[in-house]
Design a protein around this motif. Structure first.
Motif, PDB file in Angstrom:
ATOM      1  N   LEU A 108      -2.681  41.732  33.105  1.00 55.24           N
ATOM      2  CA  LEU A 108      -1.566  42.304  32.343  1.00 55.24           C
ATOM      3  C   LEU A 108      -2.119  43.483  31.552  1.00 55.24           C
ATOM      4  CD1 LEU A 108       1.392  42.177  31.558  1.00 55.24           C
ATOM      5  CD2 LEU A 108       0.795  40.618  29.709  1.00 55.24           C
ATOM      6  N   ASP A 109      -1.792  44.674  32.053  1.00 54.46           N
ATOM      7  CA  ASP A 109      -2.416  45.894  31.533  1.00 54.46           C
ATOM      8  C   ASP A 109      -1.319  46.841  31.072  1.00 54.46           C
ATOM      9  OD1 ASP A 109      -4.712  48.349  33.037  1.00 54.46           O
ATOM     10  OD2 ASP A 109      -3.925  48.110  31.007  1.00 54.46           O
ATOM     11  N   ILE A 110      -1.166  46.957  29.761  1.00 54.20           N
ATOM     12  CA  ILE A 110      -0.059  47.722  29.191  1.00 54.20           C
ATOM     13  C   ILE A 110      -0.658  48.896  28.441  1.00 54.20           C
ATOM     14  CG2 ILE A 110       2.017  47.556  27.748  1.00 54.20           C
ATOM     15  CD1 ILE A 110       1.990  45.562  30.000  1.00 54.20           C
ATOM     16  N   GLN A 111      -0.575  50.079  29.026  1.00 55.98           N
ATOM     17  CA  GLN A 111      -1.272  51.220  28.408  1.00 55.98           C
ATOM     18  C   GLN A 111      -0.336  52.354  28.051  1.00 55.98           C
ATOM     19  OE1 GLN A 111      -4.920  52.871  30.045  1.00 55.98           O
ATOM     20  NE2 GLN A 111      -4.939  51.201  31.527  1.00 55.98           N
ATOM     21  N   GLU A 112      -0.475  52.868  26.841  1.00 59.14           N
ATOM     22  CA  GLU A 112       0.151  54.143  26.468  1.00 59.14           C
ATOM     23  C   GLU A 112       1.623  54.218  26.811  1.00 59.14           C
ATOM     24  OE1 GLU A 112      -3.413  56.633  25.403  1.00 59.14           O
ATOM     25  OE2 GLU A 112      -1.294  57.051  25.251  1.00 59.14           O
ATOM     26  N   ASN A 113       2.343  53.160  26.542  1.00 55.52           N
ATOM     27  CA  ASN A 113       3.738  53.162  26.939  1.00 55.52           C
ATOM     28  C   ASN A 113       4.683  53.412  25.774  1.00 55.52           C
ATOM     29  OD1 ASN A 113       3.445  52.191  29.800  1.00 55.52           O
ATOM     30  ND2 ASN A 113       2.414  50.537  28.713  1.00 55.52           N
ATOM     31  N   GLY A 114       5.885  53.845  26.107  1.00 54.92           N
ATOM     32  CA  GLY A 114       6.920  53.951  25.091  1.00 54.92           C
ATOM     33  C   GLY A 114       7.593  52.613  24.970  1.00 54.92           C
ATOM     34  N   ILE A 115       6.899  51.705  24.320  1.00 56.19           N
ATOM     35  CA  ILE A 115       7.387  50.337  24.301  1.00 56.19           C
ATOM     36  C   ILE A 115       8.030  50.020  22.967  1.00 56.19           C
ATOM     37  CG2 ILE A 115       5.116  49.498  23.576  1.00 56.19           C
ATOM     38  CD1 ILE A 115       5.660  46.955  25.088  1.00 56.19           C
ATOM     39  N   ASP A 116       9.098  49.264  23.036  1.00 51.55           N
ATOM     40  CA  ASP A 116       9.782  48.838  21.832  1.00 51.55           C
ATOM     41  C   ASP A 116       9.085  47.565  21.359  1.00 51.55           C
ATOM     42  OD1 ASP A 116      13.305  48.283  21.048  1.00 51.55           O
ATOM     43  OD2 ASP A 116      11.550  48.762  19.824  1.00 51.55           O
ATOM     44  N   ASP A 117       8.252  47.723  20.351  1.00 51.20           N
ATOM     45  CA  ASP A 117       7.404  46.620  19.937  1.00 51.20           C
ATOM     46  C   ASP A 117       8.124  45.771  18.906  1.00 51.20           C
ATOM     47  OD1 ASP A 117       3.858  46.508  19.129  1.00 51.20           O
ATOM     48  OD2 ASP A 117       5.386  44.935  19.190  1.00 51.20           O
ATOM     49  N   ILE A 118       8.766  44.721  19.407  1.00 50.13           N
ATOM     50  CA  ILE A 118       9.580  43.907  18.514  1.00 50.13           C
ATOM     51  C   ILE A 118       8.725  42.907  17.760  1.00 50.13           C
ATOM     52  CG2 ILE A 118      11.426  42.200  18.483  1.00 50.13           C
ATOM     53  CD1 ILE A 118      12.595  43.613  20.918  1.00 50.13           C
ATOM     54  N   GLY A 119       7.639  42.508  18.352  1.00 51.39           N
ATOM     55  CA  GLY A 119       6.787  41.549  17.661  1.00 51.39           C
ATOM     56  C   GLY A 119       5.785  40.956  18.621  1.00 51.39           C
TER      57      GLY A 119
END
Lengths: 204, 575
Positions: free
Chosen positions: B176-187
C-alpha cells in the motif's frame, strides 16, 4: 468633492499637506491611492470576488460593514511577473518542504470574546482559509463587498478580510497568489475598523 | 491447449511461419516469452509475425499504459487476456504545477469495471496522476480477491475512507503505497481497519498523509507483519514512536521516519540510535522532517550501507550535511534542499564517489530575496567528485555556460539532466549571454541523454542543438524559452526518439505545431500552454490527424492545448 464618482483633488506639492491621503475614495483604508506607475487610481476598487474568485453567496442581513484584519509583516515585494506566474518554479507540494513546519497565526475579531488560531499550512487557497474562518466565527458573515446592492442597508455586522502588512498598509486578502504570500504571514488579526464604515458607504 | 487451437485457426500465415510452427511448438514459445519483462522487448516480439504476436499477448502478465486516453480498457482486455498487473498514467505532468484544470479527467473507474469483468485475478494496480474516488477504491477492494499491491502516485479524488476500504477487504495485500496525492485526509483511523489476522503487508507508505494516525494500530500491524520491508511514516509519528516500531522491525530495507525533532533524554536517544543501527538491511532512508544536527548523529551508525538518502524535508546546513555524508560511503542517490549551499555540495563531491543521482530542491522557491541556495559552483564540485552521476535535478538562481560545459565533461553519462534556473529567462550571469551553449554542451556530450529540462535565457539555437544532437532524447521540458517557431520545428524535425514534449510560455505557434504531424504518431503526448498556438491551429491539427486525441482550451487565463496519441493497440506496446 464627491466620493461617489471618485473625483480626486490634484496632488499637492511635496512640502505641503497631502490632501490625497485624507481623501475619500472607494477603497479600503490604507489601500494605495496611486498605482505603481504613479497614476492616481480613480475610485479603483478591485472587487473582492475578482481577486480571490469567491462565491460567497448572498448575505441576507446586509449590514454595517466591518473588517477583520490580519497583521502581517509582508516580505519585500517580489517582481510582479514572478509572483504571478502560475506553477513556476516547477516544485511540487511546496508547503511541505523546507524549514517552515507550520504557520499558526492568531485571528482576532473585534466584538468576539476570544481569539482563535489557524495553521495557514492547512490551506491551499484563500477560499479554503476564508471558509474556515467563517466557520470559526460563525456569528459573523463575510461579505461580498463587490456587490453594491448590499451596501445599502446598515443593520448588522459584516466582515471583509484584510490584513495589515509590515508597512502598516491595509491590504485586501487575495491580491498575492496564495503560495507566494504564505511565507509572509506571521500574525493574523481581525479588527472592526470604524473609519472603514464610512469609506465603504459613499452613497450613504 | 485452447490458445494453440485458436492460433492454428488464424489466417494469413507465411511460409516462414508454417515452417517455424511445425518445429517450434507454441507452448514453448509462450514459455520463453513469458520470461521477457521489458515492454519494449515485448513490443518488438509482437511485431515479428502473427504467431509471435499471439504468443506474446497470451504470455503477458503486466501491461503498462503511459497515457490512459490512448486506448480503451476494452481493447486492452481483448488483446491481453492474462493480465495480473496494470500500470496506468493519466494527467499531463504539468498538472503537478496547477496548470491543468480541476476535473480534467483520467478517472480510473471505467477501467476498474472492465478489469473486474476480464481480470478477476488482478493483483497489482499502479496509478500515476489519475483521479480515483473512494467509491472506486471500495469497488477495487471488493472486486479482486487476489489483490496484492496498490500504488497511488500523484493521484487525487479520494480520502482516507477509501484507504479504509482497502485495509478492510484486501486480505492478501502486500503493498500500500500512497505518494504525493491530493488526498482528503479525514483521519488516521483507516490503519485500524486492517484485521488482527492480517500479516502479509510488505510495503506501507503513508508519508504523504498529514493527520495523526492511530499509533497503537500501527505498532500492532508492524509487529505482526514480519515480512515488512518498506515502511514510510508520516510526520505525525514521533521519534519515540519510531524507536518502538524499529525494535519490532529490524528487517526493514526502506525507512521513512516521521518528525525527526523531539526532546529526548540521553537514554531515549541511545535507544533510538541503537534501534536504527540494528536495521542491518536498511538501504533507503527518507522522511526526516525538520531533522537538525543534534538528532542526525543518531543516524550515523545506520548509514553504512545506505544507497538512497532523501533529505528533502530536512533543511540542513552545509556542515551538518558534511558530517552526515562522511558516514554514507555507499550512497548512490541523494536528495537535498538547497539550504546545504555550495559548501554542502562540495562535501557530496568529497564523500560520495559512487553517487549516480542528485536532486537539489529549493527551500524557498517563491522568495526572490533569498541570496543563498546553490549556484553553479556546487554543481561543478559534485561533478568533479562523482563521475558516475547520470541523473540530476538542480534548482538554482544562477548558472553559467562554462560551468555546464565543465559538468558534462566530468560526467558524460547523463541520462536525465533537469536544470531549473528559477528566474525565467535569466542569462549566463557572468557573460550575460543566453544559456544556449550550456545545453548545446549537454546534448553534444551526453549521448545517452533521455530526459532534458531546459531553463534560463534561450534562443532558437538551443533547440537547433537539441534537434541535431539529442538522438536518444525521449522527454523534453521547455519554459520561457525560444524565439520563434523555428526552435520547436528543430526539435520535432530531429530527436528521433521523442515521446513527451511539454512546453509553456514560449513563442511557438501554429507553424511549429503543424510541423510535427508525422512526429506525433510516435509520441505519447504534447503539451503547449501560454504559447502562440491558436484554436484554429488546433482544429487544423485535429483535422489532419484524426487519430490523435486533441484537446484545446481557450479563454482565461491562457490558451491551453494538449495533444495525446490514440492509436489503439499500438500504444500499449510502447513506453
Amino acid at each position: 468633492m464627491s466620493p461617489e464618482n471618485g473625483k480626486l483633488l490634484p496632488e499637492t506639492d511635496a512640502g505641503g499637506l497631502n490632501f490625497k491621503a485624507t481623501e475619500l475614495t472607494l477603497g479600503l483604508p490604507g489601500e494605495s491611492r496611486v498605482t505603481s506607475d504613479g497614476v492616481a487610481k480613480l475610485g479603483s476598487k478591485r472587487g473582492f470576488s475578482e481577486t480571490v474568485d469567491l462565491s460567497l453567496g448572498d448575505n441576507k442581513d446586509s449590514n454595517k460593514l466591518g473588517q477583520f484584519q490580519i497583521n502581517v509583516p509582508e516580505a519585500a515585494k517580489s517582481p510582479v511577473s514572478k509572483a504571478q506566474v502560475v506553477g513556476w518554479p516547477p516544485v511540487r507540494g511546496y508547503p511541505k518542504r523546507g524549514t517552515k513546519s507550520c504557520k499558526y497565526v492568531k485571528v482576532a475579531v473585534d466584538g468576539a470574546p476570544y481569539l482563535r488560531k489557524v495553521d495557514l499550512e492547512m490551506y491551499n487557497t484563500y477560499q479554503q482559509l476564508l471558509t474556515s474562518l467563517e466557520d470559526m466565527f460563525s456569528c459573523f458573515t463575510i461579505r461580498n463587498y463587490l456587490n453594491d446592492k448590499k451596501l445599502e442597508r446598515v443593520n448588522g455586522i459584516e466582515y471583509v478580510p484584510t490584513y495589515e502588512d509590515k508597512d502598516g498598509d491595509w491590504m485586501l486578502v487575495g491580491d498575492v497568489p496564495w503560495h507566494s504570500s504564505n511565507d509572509t504571514y506571521k500574525t493574523f488579526k481581525r479588527k472592526l475598523n470604524e473609519e472603514a464604515l464610512y469609506m465603504k458607504h459613499p452613497r450613504n | 491447449m485452447e490458445s494453440s487451437e485458436l492460433k492454428r485457426s488464424k489466417d494469413s500465415v507465411n511460409s516462414c511461419e508454417s515452417a517455424r510452427r511445425s518445429s517450434f511448438p507454441d507452448e514453448v514459445l509462450e514459455r520463453v516469452l513469458s520470461l521477457l519483462k521489458s515492454h519494449r522487448d515485448r513490443s518488438s516480439v509482437s511485431l515479428v509475425c502473427k504467431d509471435w504476436y499471439n504468443a506474446e499477448r497470451w504470455s503477458r502478465t503486466h501491461v503498462f499504459i503511459g497515457n490512459c486516453y490512448s486506448v480503451s480498457p476494452e481493447i486492452v482486455a481483448r488483446r491481453f487476456p492474462r493480465i495480473r498487473s496494470v500500470t496506468l498514467k493519466g494527467k499531463p505532468r504539468f498538472s503537478d504545477f496547477n496548470l491543468v484544470p480541476e476535473n480534467w479527467g483520467a478517472d480510473i473507474h471505467a477501467w476498474l469495471v472492465v478489469f473486474a469483468a476480464k481480470y478477476p485475478f488482478l493483483e497489482e494496480l499502479r496509478l500515476k496522476r489519475m483521479a480515483i474516488s473512494d467509491e472506486s477504491l471500495e469497488f477495487l477492494a471488493v472486486s479482486f480477491p487476489n489483490f496484492k499491491a496498490l500504488s497511488l502516485l500523484s493521484c487525487d479524488g479520494f480520502s482516507t475512507n477509501g484507504l479504509a476500504a482497502i485495509a478492510t477487504h484486501c486480505k492478501n495485500l502486500t503493498e500500500l503505497d500512497i505518494q504525493e496525492n491530493g488526498i482528503d485526509d479525514i483521519g488516521g483511523s483507516w490503519l485500524s481497519c486492517f484485521p488482527e489476522s492480517f500479516t502479509t503487508l510488505e510495503v506501507l507508505n503513508f508519508a504523504n498523509l498529514t493527520s495523526d494516525i492511530n499509533f497503537d494500530a500501527l505498532e500492532k500491524l508492524v509487529g505482526r507483519c514480519k515480512s515488512m520491508k518498506v515502511l514510510k511514516l508520516n510526520r505525525s509519528v514521533s521519534l519515540e514512536q519510531l524507536q518502538r516500531l524499529l525494535v519490532n522491525a529490524p528487517q526493514l530495507a526502506e525507512l521513512g521516519t516521521g518528525l525527526f525533532s523531539q526532546e529526548l533524554t540521553i537514554r531515549e536517544y541511545e535507544e533510538l540510535e541503537s534501534a536504527l543501527s540494528n536495521c542491518k538491511n536498511m538501504h533507503t532512508l527518507s522522511g526526516l522532517w525538520d531533522a537538525t544536527g543534534i538528532y542526525l548523529t543518531a543516524l550515523y551508525l545506520a548509514c553504512t550501507h545506505l544507497t538512497f538518502l532523501n533529505l528533502s524535508y530536512a533543511a540542513l546546513q552545509s556542515v551538518e550535511l558534511a558530517k552526515l555524508l562522511a558516514h554514507c560511503p555507499q550512497l548512490k542517490r541523494l536528495w537535498v534542499l538547497d539550504t546545504v549551499e555550495d559548501k554542502g555540495l562540495e562535501a557530496v563531491g568529497l564523500n560520495c564517489p559512487l553517487l549516480e543521482e542528485l536532486r537539489v530542491f529549493p527551500a524557498d522557491p517563491f522568495d526572490d530575496e533569498i541570496v543563498h541556495g546553490v549556484t553553479e559552483a556546487g554543481f561543478v564540485a559534485v561533478s568533479f567528485g562523482c563521475p558516475r552521476l547520470h541523473y540530476v535535478l538542480y534548482f538554482c538562481r544562477q548558472m553559467t555556460n562554462a560551468a555546464v560545459a565543465t559538468i558534462v565533461q566530468n560526467c558524460p553519462d547523463f541520462t536525465h539532466f533537469r536544470l531549473c534556473i528559477m528566474n525565467p529567462g535569466q542569462p549566463d550571469y557572468l557573460t550575460n549571454e543566453p544559456m544556449d551553449e550550456a545545453f548545446g554542451a549537454v546534448v553534444r556530450t551526453c549521448t545517452k541523454l533521455q530526459r532534458l529540462s531546459v531553463s534560463g535565457l534561450l534562443t532558437d539555437l538551443t533547440f537547433e542543438y537539441i534537434g541535431r544532437y539529442a538522438k536518444n532524447l525521449e522527454t523534453l521540458s521547455v519554459a520561457f524559452a525560444g524565439r520563434s517557431d523555428w526552435g520547436m520545428q528543430c526539435v520535432l524535425g530531429g530527436c528521433p526518439k521523442l515521446r513527451k514534449l511539454e512546453i509553456r510560455d514560449c513563442p511557438f505557434g501554429n507553424a511549429a505545431l503543424l510541423s510535427g504531424l508525422e512526429k506525433y504518431e510516435s509520441m505519447r503526448s504534447l503539451w503547449m500552454s501560454a504559447c502562440n498556438v491558436t484554436m484554429n491551429g488546433c482544429r487544423l491539427l485535429a483535422r489532419e490527424m484524426p487519430r490523435l486525441n486533441v484537446e484545446a482550451r481557450g479563454g482565461m487565463p491562457r490558451h491551453l492545448s494538449l495533444l495525446s496519441e490514440m492509436l489503439g493497440t499500438r500504444q500499449t506496446e510502447n513506453h
